[in-house]
Design an enzyme around this catalytic site. Structure first.
Site, short mmCIF file in Angstrom:
data_model
loop_
_atom_site.label_atom_id
_atom_site.label_comp_id
_atom_site.label_asym_id
_atom_site.label_seq_id
_atom_site.Cartn_x
_atom_site.Cartn_y
_atom_site.Cartn_z
N LYS A 157 33.03 21.24 38.80
CA LYS A 157 32.59 22.53 38.27
C LYS A 157 33.27 22.73 36.93
O LYS A 157 34.50 22.81 36.84
CB LYS A 157 32.98 23.66 39.22
CG LYS A 157 32.52 25.03 38.74
CD LYS A 157 31.04 25.24 38.99
CE LYS A 157 30.61 26.64 38.62
NZ LYS A 157 29.24 26.94 39.05
N SER A 227 28.27 21.03 38.05
CA SER A 227 27.80 22.39 37.83
C SER A 227 28.68 23.04 36.77
O SER A 227 29.75 22.54 36.45
CB SER A 227 27.85 23.21 39.13
OG SER A 227 26.95 22.69 40.09
#
Length: 364
Positions: A157, A227
């Site tokens: 992330k 992400s």
């Protein structure tokens, strides 16, 4: 040590009742939580604040249950959330715990995990060599520290930034790869994926360079799932694989999907996990978690026929592809609580992606 995997439904981005009940019953010791990965109700774009809402709710709960501040929890536990649960997909979050195990090691390979954080990033770092190298270094270190010999899944992330953040960095003499916040998320996902590929030797180190980001799509990682979100400032990294130094009945496998319709690769992967050949998994309870990256093919085609995902001005193409690939994977896995994420730049081949499944071998 043993990795346990617990999946909980999510009725709304503040719903942490599942984990709360598991802690209250003694099923989970909050001090053993290593990472949390999940899918929230939002759109998955820059202004998706459902991710941060769930992170806050979980860190407050874990902190209260373990006698720590929510801030200290967030500094040690990667909370990696992706917005967008289109079609049949179900909002959920998966909690990974690392617990002591009396079983002797060396009895074979078992699920293993390594988690960590890079240094904080500025907008001008995103999509640049600094991000590629930071992620590569982190993946290398975590893989070695966890004793993982087969890496099957790397979730990262990375940070996203608002236009105000980007312009402030630019004013300070640090221009970003782009001043478009949504496009900068793409640059970040791409750079992180190249970092994973570099660390694992999937591409030569001299190819994992800034100049290749969003340009040379022949370069990709077969295990990376990346992400980005405004709720984080560093790259949060979770490496999952197999190791003889860990114990337990859980295993992980992955495969690369050549395109959005590549069901053959999914079937072959689940058979490697011990599921019998079938159109759909019968014993779905053995599936503990599944992670999928997908993206609309850039030439506007799927197996020689045109798609409209890249031309739709009303619906973001990531929402189209999540719904489509999510339905395909759910129909095979007999499960809708799947982590299906768009934005698969350098994460599998163009128009394809990757899928990793964690399953219990005890029922084999």
């Amino acid at each position: 040590m043993r990795v346990d995997v617990h999946r909980f439904p999510l009725s709304d981005p503040s719903d942490v009742s599942g984990l709360d009940a598991a802690i209250a019953s003694g099923a989970i010791d909050p001090s053993t939580i290593a990472a949390v990965i999940g899918k929230t109700h939002g759109n998955g774009l820059v202004n998706d604040y459902t991710r941060g809402y769930l992170m806050l709710s979980l860190s407050l709960l874990i902190g209260a249950r373990s006698g720590r501040s929510a801030e200290s929890v967030r500094e040690s536990v990667p909370f990696i959330f992706s917005g967008g649960v289109e079609g049949v997909l179900s909002p959920h979050y998966t909690v990974f715990t690392v617990v002591p195990d009396d079983a002797p090691v060396g009895g074979g390979q078992a699920l293993a995990i390594g988690v960590g954080f890079t240094a904080a990033m500025r907008p001008s770092d995103v999509g640049r060599q600094a991000q590629i190298d930071a992620v590569a270094s982190s993946v290398e270190r975590l893989t070695a520290e966890a004793g993982i010999t087969e890496v099957h899944f790397v979730q990262v992330k990375g940070p996203a930034f608002t236009l105000a953040d980007i312009l402030a960095d630019q004013k300070a003499g640090r221009p970003s790869a782009t001043d478009n916040p949504g496009k900068l998320m793409s640059f970040g996902r791409a750079a992180c994926a190249l970092g994973v590929a570099k660390a694992l030797g999937e591409i030569p180190a001299d190819k994992a360079v800034e100049a290749a980001v969003l340009k040379d799509f022949s370069l990709f990682s077969s295990v990376a799932s990346i992400s980005a979100g405004v709720e984080v400032v560093a790259n949060e990294v979770v490496v999952i694989g197999m190791s003889s130094q860990w114990t337990g009945s859980l295993a992980v496998e992955h495969t690369t999907m050549s395109d959005a319709l590549d069901v053959a690769s999914i079937h072959a992967m689940v058979e490697r996990l011990g599921f019998p050949p079938a159109p759909q998994i019968a014993d779905a309870a053995r599936v503990k978690a599944a992670f999928i990256k997908c993206e609309a093919q850039r030439d506007g085609m799927v197996r020689g026929k045109p798609h409209t995902m890249l031309n739709d001005g009303d619906i973001n193409e990531q929402r189209h592809i999540r719904g489509a690939v999510g339905a395909i994977a759910a129909s095979i896995l007999n499960d809708t609580a799947l982590f299906v994420s768009g934005g698969a730049e350098h994460q599998g081949p163009d128009g394809g992606g990757m899928i990793a499944v964690i399953a219990d071998r005890a029922g084999r």
